[in-house]
Design an enzyme around this catalytic site. Structure first.
Site, PDB file in Angstrom:
ATOM      1  N   GLY A  12     -43.428  -1.751  40.809  1.00  0.00           N
ATOM      2  CA  GLY A  12     -42.623  -1.022  41.796  1.00  0.00           C
ATOM      3  C   GLY A  12     -43.521  -0.108  42.614  1.00  0.00           C
ATOM      4  O   GLY A  12     -43.109   0.969  43.049  1.00  0.00           O
ATOM      5  N   GLY A  15     -42.678   1.451  46.299  1.00  0.00           N
ATOM      6  CA  GLY A  15     -41.513   2.313  46.504  1.00  0.00           C
ATOM      7  C   GLY A  15     -41.902   3.743  46.845  1.00  0.00           C
ATOM      8  O   GLY A  15     -43.082   4.063  47.041  1.00  0.00           O
ATOM      9  N   ASP A  38     -45.348  -5.364  43.028  1.00  0.00           N
ATOM     10  CA  ASP A  38     -43.993  -5.145  43.542  1.00  0.00           C
ATOM     11  C   ASP A  38     -43.431  -6.491  43.975  1.00  0.00           C
ATOM     12  O   ASP A  38     -44.167  -7.455  44.140  1.00  0.00           O
ATOM     13  CB  ASP A  38     -44.033  -4.172  44.745  1.00  0.00           C
ATOM     14  CG  ASP A  38     -42.706  -3.459  44.986  1.00  0.00           C
ATOM     15  OD1 ASP A  38     -41.723  -4.138  45.338  1.00  0.00           O
ATOM     16  OD2 ASP A  38     -42.652  -2.239  44.790  1.00  0.00           O
ATOM     17  N   TYR A 146     -26.069   3.804  37.524  1.00  0.00           N
ATOM     18  CA  TYR A 146     -27.481   4.222  37.489  1.00  0.00           C
ATOM     19  C   TYR A 146     -27.704   5.219  36.348  1.00  0.00           C
ATOM     20  O   TYR A 146     -28.625   5.064  35.541  1.00  0.00           O
ATOM     21  CB  TYR A 146     -27.805   4.851  38.847  1.00  0.00           C
ATOM     22  CG  TYR A 146     -29.174   5.480  38.984  1.00  0.00           C
ATOM     23  CD1 TYR A 146     -30.323   4.707  38.975  1.00  0.00           C
ATOM     24  CD2 TYR A 146     -29.300   6.863  39.183  1.00  0.00           C
ATOM     25  CE1 TYR A 146     -31.576   5.293  39.145  1.00  0.00           C
ATOM     26  CE2 TYR A 146     -30.540   7.456  39.357  1.00  0.00           C
ATOM     27  CZ  TYR A 146     -31.686   6.664  39.334  1.00  0.00           C
ATOM     28  OH  TYR A 146     -32.915   7.251  39.504  1.00  0.00           O
ATOM     29  N   LYS A 150     -29.903   4.849  32.950  1.00  0.00           N
ATOM     30  CA  LYS A 150     -30.999   5.772  32.608  1.00  0.00           C
ATOM     31  C   LYS A 150     -30.789   6.337  31.200  1.00  0.00           C
ATOM     32  O   LYS A 150     -31.748   6.469  30.427  1.00  0.00           O
ATOM     33  CB  LYS A 150     -31.085   6.907  33.633  1.00  0.00           C
ATOM     34  CG  LYS A 150     -31.618   6.481  34.998  1.00  0.00           C
ATOM     35  CD  LYS A 150     -33.053   5.981  34.919  1.00  0.00           C
ATOM     36  CE  LYS A 150     -33.635   5.639  36.279  1.00  0.00           C
ATOM     37  NZ  LYS A 150     -34.926   4.952  36.187  1.00  0.00           N
TER      38      LYS A 150
HETATM   39  P1  NAD Z   1     -37.788   2.847  45.157  1.00  0.00           P
HETATM   40  O1  NAD Z   1     -36.512   2.111  45.290  1.00  0.00           O
HETATM   41  O2  NAD Z   1     -38.342   3.561  46.341  1.00  0.00           O
HETATM   42  O3  NAD Z   1     -38.922   1.882  44.607  1.00  0.00           O
HETATM   43  C1  NAD Z   1     -38.674   0.915  43.635  1.00  0.00           C
HETATM   44  C2  NAD Z   1     -39.606  -0.248  43.908  1.00  0.00           C
HETATM   45  O4  NAD Z   1     -39.357  -1.235  42.909  1.00  0.00           O
HETATM   46  C3  NAD Z   1     -39.385  -0.914  45.269  1.00  0.00           C
HETATM   47  O5  NAD Z   1     -40.605  -0.996  45.987  1.00  0.00           O
HETATM   48  C4  NAD Z   1     -38.845  -2.294  44.923  1.00  0.00           C
HETATM   49  O6  NAD Z   1     -39.276  -3.316  45.814  1.00  0.00           O
HETATM   50  C5  NAD Z   1     -39.420  -2.507  43.529  1.00  0.00           C
HETATM   51  N1  NAD Z   1     -38.637  -3.466  42.760  1.00  0.00           N
HETATM   52  C6  NAD Z   1     -37.292  -3.592  42.704  1.00  0.00           C
HETATM   53  N2  NAD Z   1     -36.947  -4.631  41.915  1.00  0.00           N
HETATM   54  C7  NAD Z   1     -38.111  -5.162  41.467  1.00  0.00           C
HETATM   55  C8  NAD Z   1     -38.415  -6.254  40.624  1.00  0.00           C
HETATM   56  N3  NAD Z   1     -37.446  -7.024  40.100  1.00  0.00           N
HETATM   57  N4  NAD Z   1     -39.719  -6.510  40.348  1.00  0.00           N
HETATM   58  C9  NAD Z   1     -40.704  -5.752  40.878  1.00  0.00           C
HETATM   59  N5  NAD Z   1     -40.468  -4.698  41.718  1.00  0.00           N
HETATM   60  C10 NAD Z   1     -39.190  -4.420  41.999  1.00  0.00           C
HETATM   61  O7  NAD Z   1     -37.603   3.862  43.925  1.00  0.00           O
HETATM   62  P2  NAD Z   1     -38.401   5.217  43.646  1.00  0.00           P
HETATM   63  O8  NAD Z   1     -37.680   6.309  44.306  1.00  0.00           O
HETATM   64  O9  NAD Z   1     -39.840   5.034  43.885  1.00  0.00           O
HETATM   65  O10 NAD Z   1     -38.092   5.357  42.085  1.00  0.00           O
HETATM   66  C11 NAD Z   1     -38.978   4.887  41.097  1.00  0.00           C
HETATM   67  C12 NAD Z   1     -38.384   5.224  39.741  1.00  0.00           C
HETATM   68  O11 NAD Z   1     -38.180   6.648  39.655  1.00  0.00           O
HETATM   69  C13 NAD Z   1     -37.010   4.603  39.472  1.00  0.00           C
HETATM   70  O12 NAD Z   1     -36.895   4.307  38.103  1.00  0.00           O
HETATM   71  C14 NAD Z   1     -36.052   5.715  39.811  1.00  0.00           C
HETATM   72  O13 NAD Z   1     -34.843   5.596  39.113  1.00  0.00           O
HETATM   73  C15 NAD Z   1     -36.824   6.927  39.350  1.00  0.00           C
HETATM   74  N6  NAD Z   1     -36.372   8.163  39.994  1.00  0.00           N
HETATM   75  C16 NAD Z   1     -36.566   8.352  41.321  1.00  0.00           C
HETATM   76  C17 NAD Z   1     -36.118   9.529  41.914  1.00  0.00           C
HETATM   77  C18 NAD Z   1     -36.309   9.788  43.379  1.00  0.00           C
HETATM   78  O14 NAD Z   1     -35.789  10.787  43.887  1.00  0.00           O
HETATM   79  N7  NAD Z   1     -37.045   8.946  44.097  1.00  0.00           N
HETATM   80  C19 NAD Z   1     -35.474  10.491  41.151  1.00  0.00           C
HETATM   81  C20 NAD Z   1     -35.246  10.241  39.790  1.00  0.00           C
HETATM   82  C21 NAD Z   1     -35.741   9.073  39.213  1.00  0.00           C
HETATM   83  C1  AKB Z   2     -30.977   9.271  43.333  1.00  0.00           C
HETATM   84  O1  AKB Z   2     -30.436  10.089  44.099  1.00  0.00           O
HETATM   85  O2  AKB Z   2     -30.440   8.235  42.915  1.00  0.00           O
HETATM   86  C2  AKB Z   2     -32.352   9.612  42.800  1.00  0.00           C
HETATM   87  C3  AKB Z   2     -32.253  10.326  41.511  1.00  0.00           C
HETATM   88  C4  AKB Z   2     -32.007  11.780  41.490  1.00  0.00           C
HETATM   89  O3  AKB Z   2     -32.359   9.709  40.470  1.00  0.00           O
HETATM   90  N1  AKB Z   2     -33.042  10.363  43.803  1.00  0.00           N
END
Ligand code: NAD
Ligand code: AKB
Length: 318
Positions: A12, A15, A38, A146, A150
């Site tokens: 990933g 992302g 990714d 979601y 988690k």
């Molecule tokens: P994002 O959606 O920006 O990135 C996720 C990436 O995973 C994408 O590039 C997507 O193409 C890739 N992906 C999706 N399915 C896939 C697959 N089957 N195989 C390979 N790659 C795949 O998400 P993010 O914001 O970077 O979040 C990353 C992690 O952090 C997630 O687990 C998310 O739940 C967690 N998280 C994020 C936030 C936030 O605010 N961004 C907050 C809390 C938790």
């Molecule tokens: C979302 O809003 O889904 C994420 C998170 C807080 O996990 N940014």
């Protein structure tokens, strides 16, 4: 101290978090020792900085081959479907979020990987959890698919640690704010959109109501927290589910006021949609004392410093 012999796989990597985390890991471990992967095409900012592999994490056999072929010792699993997108297709969100984790946990067990990182979220909490300074251990009744995925994922992490000795580490990130790679369908994305719209059009229509407080964090703090957690000695980790992590809490009205200090003509209107209900069920602020005590976590960015840096960098990008 980081071990130069580590070989890291980021899943990933294109992302919102993956791009910045991959670049940070490459600085520490060396470009060739961090393999980015990714489903998507390689992100512009990753090009030329190290190895990139196209991978669907749902294909366990391909993942297994990749881990063996690249002598991988640590995996960062970031692939997931986030809260707002997840509510549109709950079955898919559950499938991707759960199966990706089980695939990686199984390979970590089978290949005896040194460490595994998998992020959880403030989304594990629900309407019945305390909303202010939400404790590490409290009522956990998530209402989004979601959040359910988690919470279940946290239990699986603890299970693999307890029964198979997998050194899996995790943080419950708040909403993350950043400008390098676009966010991927979360409820907290409004704050990022607001900064973009402020620099581009001078106006933003918020899908979150003006006085809704949510825990948030600037990306440099999140990257540092992740690396500090992963580099701390295993004996410092007392929790094998996921650590609460706090930085700032603000409402749309408060970040809009902060933006106006830099862009005086900026205006905002409010039109809450289905994401408001998700936001209402989440904490307004988080108690992260355990992370502070166990491995010394301390955030650096407050709302003012974060907004100033975001706007400065977004203006540069235009
Ligand atoms: P994002 O959606 O920006 O990135 C996720 C990436 O995973 C994408 O590039 C997507 O193409 C890739 N992906 C999706 N399915 C896939 C697959 N089957 N195989 C390979 N790659 C795949 O998400 P993010 O914001 O970077 O979040 C990353 C992690 O952090 C997630 O687990 C998310 O739940 C967690 N998280 C994020 C936030 C936030 O605010 N961004 C907050 C809390 C938790
Ligand atoms: C979302 O809003 O889904 C994420 C998170 C807080 O996990 N940014």
């Amino acid at each position: 101290m980081s071990n130069p012999k580590e070989r890291i796989l980021v899943i990933g990597a294109c992302g919102q978090i993956g791009v910045e985390l991959t670049l940070a890991l490459r600085k520490i471990y060396g470009n060739t020792n961090v393999v980015a992967s990714d489903l998507r095409n390689e992100h512009e900012l990753l090009k030329g900085t190290g190895p990139y592999v196209s991978l669907d994490v749902m294909n366990k056999e391909m993942l297994h081959v990749l881990v063996i072929r690249h002598n991988i010792t640590q995996v960062y699993l970031l692939a997931a479907i986030l809260s707002a997108t997840g509510e549109k297709n709950p079955g898919l969100a559950w499938h991707i979020n759960m199966q990706s984790l089980i695939n990686v946990l199984e390979i970590a067990k089978e290949e005896d990987l040194h460490k595994l990182y998998w992020p959880s979220s403030i989304a594990v909490f629900g309407a019945n959890s305390p909303h202010q300074h939400t404790p590490q251990h409290t009522i956990i009744e998530p209402s989004t698919v979601y959040g359910i995925s988690k919470f279940a994922g946290e239990r699986w992490c603890e299970y693999y640690h307890k029964h198979f000795g997998v050194d899996v580490r995790s943080l419950r990130y708040p909403g993350l704010i950043s400008y390098k790679s676009a966010p991927g369908g979360g409820t907290t994305d409004y704050a990022i959109e607001m900064c973009y719209e402020a620099t581009e059009n001078g106006h933003y229509k918020s899908y979150i109501a003006e006085n809704t407080y949510l825990p948030m964090m600037y990306m440099p703090d999140a990257i540092r927290a992740t690396i500090e957690l992963m580099e701390t000695d295993a004996k410092n980790i007392s929790l094998h589910t996921s650590y609460n992590l706090n930085a700032v809490s603000f409402s749309p009205k408060e970040i809009a006021a902060e933006i106006k200090k830099h862009i005086p003509g900026f205006t905002i209107s409010y039109d809450p949609d289905y994401r408001q209900e998700i936001a209402n069920s989440w904490p307004q602020s988080i108690d992260d004392n355990l992370a502070r005590k166990d491995w010394g976590w301390k955030p650096e960015y407050d709302l003012a410093a974060m907004t100033e840096d975001m706007l400065k960098n977004l203006k540069k990008k235009r």
